[in-house]
Design a protein around this motif. Structure first.
Motif, PDB file in Angstrom:
ATOM      1  N   ASN A  52      18.391   3.596   7.462  1.00  0.00           N
ATOM      2  CA  ASN A  52      18.097   2.768   6.301  1.00  0.00           C
ATOM      3  C   ASN A  52      16.585   2.548   6.261  1.00  0.00           C
ATOM      4  O   ASN A  52      15.981   2.140   7.246  1.00  0.00           O
ATOM      5  CB  ASN A  52      18.785   1.408   6.404  1.00  0.00           C
ATOM      6  N   THR A  53      15.962   2.827   5.169  1.00  0.00           N
ATOM      7  CA  THR A  53      14.520   2.630   5.045  1.00  0.00           C
ATOM      8  C   THR A  53      14.225   1.685   3.898  1.00  0.00           C
ATOM      9  O   THR A  53      14.966   1.632   2.905  1.00  0.00           O
ATOM     10  CB  THR A  53      13.788   3.961   4.813  1.00  0.00           C
ATOM     11  N   GLY A  54      13.155   0.929   4.061  1.00  0.00           N
ATOM     12  CA  GLY A  54      12.688   0.052   3.007  1.00  0.00           C
ATOM     13  C   GLY A  54      11.330   0.515   2.516  1.00  0.00           C
ATOM     14  O   GLY A  54      10.533   1.087   3.278  1.00  0.00           O
ATOM     15  N   LYS A  55      11.047   0.282   1.270  1.00  0.00           N
ATOM     16  CA  LYS A  55       9.749   0.645   0.715  1.00  0.00           C
ATOM     17  C   LYS A  55       8.673  -0.201   1.374  1.00  0.00           C
ATOM     18  O   LYS A  55       8.830  -1.396   1.562  1.00  0.00           O
ATOM     19  CB  LYS A  55       9.737   0.446  -0.800  1.00  0.00           C
ATOM     20  N   VAL A  56       7.568   0.449   1.737  1.00  0.00           N
ATOM     21  CA  VAL A  56       6.456  -0.232   2.402  1.00  0.00           C
ATOM     22  C   VAL A  56       5.183   0.006   1.598  1.00  0.00           C
ATOM     23  O   VAL A  56       4.859   1.144   1.251  1.00  0.00           O
ATOM     24  CB  VAL A  56       6.252   0.285   3.840  1.00  0.00           C
ATOM     25  N   ALA A  98       7.999   4.769   2.945  1.00  0.00           N
ATOM     26  CA  ALA A  98       9.224   4.107   3.383  1.00  0.00           C
ATOM     27  C   ALA A  98       9.321   4.196   4.898  1.00  0.00           C
ATOM     28  O   ALA A  98       8.822   5.135   5.516  1.00  0.00           O
ATOM     29  CB  ALA A  98      10.451   4.735   2.733  1.00  0.00           C
ATOM     30  N   ALA A  99       9.983   3.195   5.495  1.00  0.00           N
ATOM     31  CA  ALA A  99      10.182   3.163   6.939  1.00  0.00           C
ATOM     32  C   ALA A  99      11.434   2.373   7.251  1.00  0.00           C
ATOM     33  O   ALA A  99      11.838   1.484   6.479  1.00  0.00           O
ATOM     34  CB  ALA A  99       8.976   2.554   7.653  1.00  0.00           C
ATOM     35  N   ALA A 100      12.063   2.692   8.367  1.00  0.00           N
ATOM     36  CA  ALA A 100      13.231   1.943   8.812  1.00  0.00           C
ATOM     37  C   ALA A 100      12.798   0.555   9.272  1.00  0.00           C
ATOM     38  O   ALA A 100      11.664   0.366   9.721  1.00  0.00           O
ATOM     39  CB  ALA A 100      13.917   2.678   9.958  1.00  0.00           C
ATOM     40  N   VAL A 139      -0.351  -4.816  12.799  1.00  0.00           N
ATOM     41  CA  VAL A 139       1.077  -4.928  13.119  1.00  0.00           C
ATOM     42  C   VAL A 139       1.853  -5.244  11.841  1.00  0.00           C
ATOM     43  O   VAL A 139       1.511  -6.168  11.107  1.00  0.00           O
ATOM     44  CB  VAL A 139       1.325  -6.013  14.183  1.00  0.00           C
ATOM     45  N   TYR A 140       2.921  -4.471  11.603  1.00  0.00           N
ATOM     46  CA  TYR A 140       3.720  -4.615  10.390  1.00  0.00           C
ATOM     47  C   TYR A 140       5.186  -4.777  10.769  1.00  0.00           C
ATOM     48  O   TYR A 140       5.732  -3.941  11.499  1.00  0.00           O
ATOM     49  CB  TYR A 140       3.539  -3.398   9.468  1.00  0.00           C
ATOM     50  N   ILE A 141       5.803  -5.860  10.296  1.00  0.00           N
ATOM     51  CA  ILE A 141       7.227  -6.106  10.520  1.00  0.00           C
ATOM     52  C   ILE A 141       7.973  -5.690   9.257  1.00  0.00           C
ATOM     53  O   ILE A 141       7.887  -6.353   8.227  1.00  0.00           O
ATOM     54  CB  ILE A 141       7.496  -7.584  10.862  1.00  0.00           C
ATOM     55  N   VAL A 142       8.678  -4.573   9.346  1.00  0.00           N
ATOM     56  CA  VAL A 142       9.324  -3.971   8.180  1.00  0.00           C
ATOM     57  C   VAL A 142      10.783  -4.385   8.135  1.00  0.00           C
ATOM     58  O   VAL A 142      11.501  -4.304   9.136  1.00  0.00           O
ATOM     59  CB  VAL A 142       9.210  -2.435   8.233  1.00  0.00           C
ATOM     60  N   THR A 143      11.231  -4.854   6.982  1.00  0.00           N
ATOM     61  CA  THR A 143      12.640  -5.167   6.742  1.00  0.00           C
ATOM     62  C   THR A 143      13.190  -4.161   5.738  1.00  0.00           C
ATOM     63  O   THR A 143      12.504  -3.211   5.346  1.00  0.00           O
ATOM     64  CB  THR A 143      12.789  -6.606   6.222  1.00  0.00           C
ATOM     65  N   SER A 144      14.422  -4.396   5.306  1.00  0.00           N
ATOM     66  CA  SER A 144      15.049  -3.424   4.409  1.00  0.00           C
ATOM     67  C   SER A 144      14.477  -3.472   3.000  1.00  0.00           C
ATOM     68  O   SER A 144      14.704  -2.552   2.214  1.00  0.00           O
ATOM     69  CB  SER A 144      16.564  -3.657   4.363  1.00  0.00           C
ATOM     70  N   SER A 145      13.736  -4.532   2.660  1.00  0.00           N
ATOM     71  CA  SER A 145      13.173  -4.618   1.310  1.00  0.00           C
ATOM     72  C   SER A 145      12.002  -5.599   1.314  1.00  0.00           C
ATOM     73  O   SER A 145      11.841  -6.410   2.226  1.00  0.00           O
ATOM     74  CB  SER A 145      14.232  -5.072   0.298  1.00  0.00           C
ATOM     75  N   GLY A 146      11.196  -5.524   0.253  1.00  0.00           N
ATOM     76  CA  GLY A 146      10.127  -6.490   0.064  1.00  0.00           C
ATOM     77  C   GLY A 146       8.995  -6.398   1.059  1.00  0.00           C
ATOM     78  O   GLY A 146       8.438  -7.417   1.463  1.00  0.00           O
ATOM     79  N   ASN A 147       8.618  -5.186   1.445  1.00  0.00           N
ATOM     80  CA  ASN A 147       7.587  -5.010   2.472  1.00  0.00           C
ATOM     81  C   ASN A 147       6.233  -4.739   1.819  1.00  0.00           C
ATOM     82  O   ASN A 147       5.846  -3.592   1.610  1.00  0.00           O
ATOM     83  CB  ASN A 147       7.962  -3.858   3.392  1.00  0.00           C
ATOM     84  N   VAL A 148       5.521  -5.801   1.490  1.00  0.00           N
ATOM     85  CA  VAL A 148       4.182  -5.694   0.918  1.00  0.00           C
ATOM     86  C   VAL A 148       3.224  -6.431   1.844  1.00  0.00           C
ATOM     87  O   VAL A 148       3.394  -7.620   2.102  1.00  0.00           O
ATOM     88  CB  VAL A 148       4.111  -6.275  -0.510  1.00  0.00           C
TER      89      VAL A 148
END
Length: 317
Positions: A77-81, A118-120, A141-150
């Motif tokens: 599952n990847t979210g837009k980054v 995109a990234a998981a 450092v970036y904490i990526v979730t399934s959505s809303g990664n700005v």
């Protein structure tokens, strides 16, 4: 259970496997750290069974239980980054690649200061490969979730500076601090001091990108510096109308011109600690020695607290 082709290095080790009989969930288990799950069931008719996989990080289709060993391919599952990089006024825009490094690795394209891709979900460390300068994000450092990664991050851009024909050269910032690495020069305005044998060159250089400077060297005159207290430590800030150099005693080869020279030091002896400072000027037209007249000022440290006498607090602070 384990099937042929199983590889513990690539198998996932998170999520829940649920077994259904005639579309009714009857059993579930977690994926183990070894990267597989095992379920024991009473097999009356295998065609009545199927299972599903559930995870916030991966997606897999429902699969019928056709035999005792089943291999399930999952899709991350990847979210837009999106990462917006903030450059300072006058600095070039960033174009290149943002490398996200974590449990998995992703490359995001950077165009005009904006990285997108995109990234998981996960925690990543970001490194920038720029097509122009060396760029380091201030917040990598970036904490990526399934959505809303700005994300928004300021950056520091570094250039490489070379000087044609120089036997040695130095770069100093506006405060006189010397740049320690001429291949990692933060973008900005610097005093460039270069020598070529008995010739010298001093100028302001606006470093906005990688560059090779070709100086019009001038005759250099030897300048020896000393101070009226004969101190050997400290440093001399040598200023012209715009440039500033941070020098020791020397001798130094400098072009002719008018220079203001200030000596700074701090010393400690049996009577206390002192700041030492003094300024002199010189019109350099030939080889010269300059003794800078200095004076000392004792330094003090303020202490705040309560005084006590035989364990009793005094009324004085």
């Amino acid at each position: 259970t384990i099937v042929g082709g199983y590889n513990s290095q690539s198998a996932i080790d998170t999520g829940i496997l649920t077994l259904y009989q005639s579309n009714i969930p009857i059993m579930f288990t977690e994926i183990g750290k070894q990267g597989y799950a095992q379920i024991t069931y009473g097999q009356d008719n295998a065609s009545n069974y199927h299972f599903t996989y559930t995870s916030p990080f991966y997606t897999a289709p429902s699969k019928p239980l056709s035999s005792g060993n089943v291999y399930l391919a999952v899709t991350p599952n990847t979210g837009k980054v999106t990462v917006n990089f903030l450059t300072k006024s006058g600095e070039p825009s960033i174009n290149g690649i943002l490398h996200l490094i974590g449990s998995k690795e992703y490359n995001l394209t950077i165009s005009n200061n904006v990285a997108s891709g995109a990234a998981a979900p996960g925690i990543y460390y970001g490194k920038i490969s720029s097509t122009t300068l060396q760029v380091i994000p201030d917040n990598p450092v970036y904490i990526v979730t399934s959505s809303g990664n700005v994300f928004t991050s300021s950056v520091t851009q570094y250039a490489t500076v070379k000087v044609s024909g120089a036997s040695s050269f130095y770069l100093y910032n506006a405060s006189g601090a010397q740049v320690s690495n001429n291949t990692m020069v933060p973008v900005g305005i610097y005093t460039l001091y270069a020598t070529n044998g008995s010739k010298a060159y001093v100028t302001l250089e606006n470093v906005t990108g990688n560059r090779t400077v070709a100086p019009p060297y001038q005759t250099g005159y030897s300048l020896n510096l000393s101070n009226s207290l004969s101190l050997k430590g400290g440093y001399y800030l040598v200023r012209t109308s715009n440039e500033v150099l941070n020098l020791t005693e020397g001798p130094w080869g400098l072009p002719s011109g008018n220079y203001q020279i200030t000596y700074y030091d701090s010393v400690t002896n049996g009577t206390g600690s002192y700041y030492v400072q003094g300024t002199s000027t010189i019109a350099l037209t030939g080889n010269q020695n300059l003794n800078v007249s200095v004076s000392s000022t004792q330094s003090y440290t303020g202490l705040v607290g309560w005084a006590t006498y035989h364990g009793t607090t005094s009324a004085y602070t």
